[in-house]
Design an enzyme around this catalytic site. Structure first.
Site: not given
Ligand code: GLV
Length: 331
Positions: A162, A243, A245, A274, A292
């Site tokens: 995406g 990066t 989830r 988390e 995160h």
């Molecule tokens: C960060 O993880 C977001 O979803 O903005």
């Protein structure tokens, strides 16, 4: 809505977000930096607000939404300051007629930058080498000292292509990487050509990649998308980058894959539970672990913060919030 609406901001956010909200309503805000209200506190404070300005650490579940819907004033909208909104039960919100918004787009480049930084850091063993130097262990240049994996010319496999995935691909082209991708929605051929991305099945992407980077949203269909079976498809030299989830990856299976050298390393900005991290990961030198922070540049966080406010302000003025996730509630 004749009266000034009541707005609750659940964590301290960049300053420019507040005046936008204060111009239309009465703002109650958690101003203690780094303090995340536990669920019970959120549940206690939430009802009685027209708008909740939420963060991804807030569990906006059906119970919370029902309490908001039953209160006076009635909860009208949850504006999440994040692109991901898996912390919100959107189905329940829609059922209750509560709008939900997010902050897409403004964080894509910054998130892609960090995905690439993690890839580089893990491949070239940067944190490990720095720890070594700081510990006073550097006794001189060595031909074998911290030899890592090649980045340029390698193959990057994107799971999800995406907004963020496409920008990661752009970063990779500067490193002469071959980019292959899998996504449930294959992009049109001209976009693949323009982005220099080759579509393959998920299996092929896993089998052929030197780096596998995840860029899908988290939802029931992506829960543990990468688990034991997938690690076995990957090269023993492969590095996983996440990066997106945490729960997209089966973290226990990842620990096992790293311990058994089924894959070579991992760069993780997100974790399954988390802020908890599987304890074994903390002891491994071949993983890079971050708290995160993929979208954490001040400029980007400020854009996200004002975007969340803009969504609330638009709703208050009877306009369509620009980033509404469940437009069906607007009728
Ligand atoms: C960060 O993880 C977001 O979803 O903005």
């Amino acid at each position: 809505m004749a009266e000034r609406p009541k707005i609750l901001v659940t964590q301290k956010v960049p300053d420019p977000a507040y005046p936008l909200l204060e111009a239309i309503g009465d703002v109650e805000a958690n101003m203690e930096e780094g303090v995340i209200w536990p669920y019970e506190e959120l549940l206690r404070r939430g009802p009685g607000h027209d708008y909740i300005y939420s963060l991804l650490t807030d569990n906006i579940d059906a119970r919370f939404l029902e309490a908001g819907a039953a209160s006076t004033p009635r909860l009208k909208m949850v504006a999440n300051m994040a692109v991901g909104f898996n912390n919100i039960d959107v189905d329940a919100a829609t059922r209750l007629g509560i709008a939900v918004s997010n902050t897409p787009g403004v964080l894509s480049d910054t998130t892609a930058d960090l995905a690439f930084a993690l890839l580089m850091a893990t491949a070239r063993r940067i944190p490990e080498a720095e720890r070594f130097l700081r510990a006073g262990k550097y006794k001189g240049w060595g031909p074998l000292l911290f030899c890592g994996a090649e980045v340029h010319g390698s193959t990057l496999g994107l799971i999800g292509a995406g907004r963020i995935g496409k920008i990661v691909s752009k970063r990779a082209s500067g490193f002469d990487m071959k980019v292959i991708y899998y996504d449930v929605n294959r992009m049109p051929a001209e976009d693949e050509e323009k982005n220099h991305m080759t579509y393959m099945s998920m299996e092929e992407v896993l089998q052929q990649s030197d780096f596998v980077s995840i860029h899908t949203p988290y939802m029931p269909s992506t829960h543990h998308l990468i688990g034991e079976r997938e690690f076995h498809l990957m090269k023993p030299t492969a590095i996983l980058i996440n990066t997106a989830r945490g729960p997209i990856v089966d973290e226990k299976a990842l620990v096992n894959a790293l311990q058994t050298k089924t894959i070579a390393g991992a760069g993780l900005d997100v974790f399954e539970n988390e802020p908890a991290v599987e304890p074994e990961l903390l002891t491994m030198e071949n993983v890079v672990l971050l708290p995160h922070i993929a979208s954490a540049s001040l400029g980007t966080r400020t854009l996200m913060a004002t975007m969340a406010s803009d969504n609330i302000v638009a709703h208050f003025h009877g306009q369509r919030p620009p980033n509404i996730v469940n437009p069906e509630v607007l009728g």
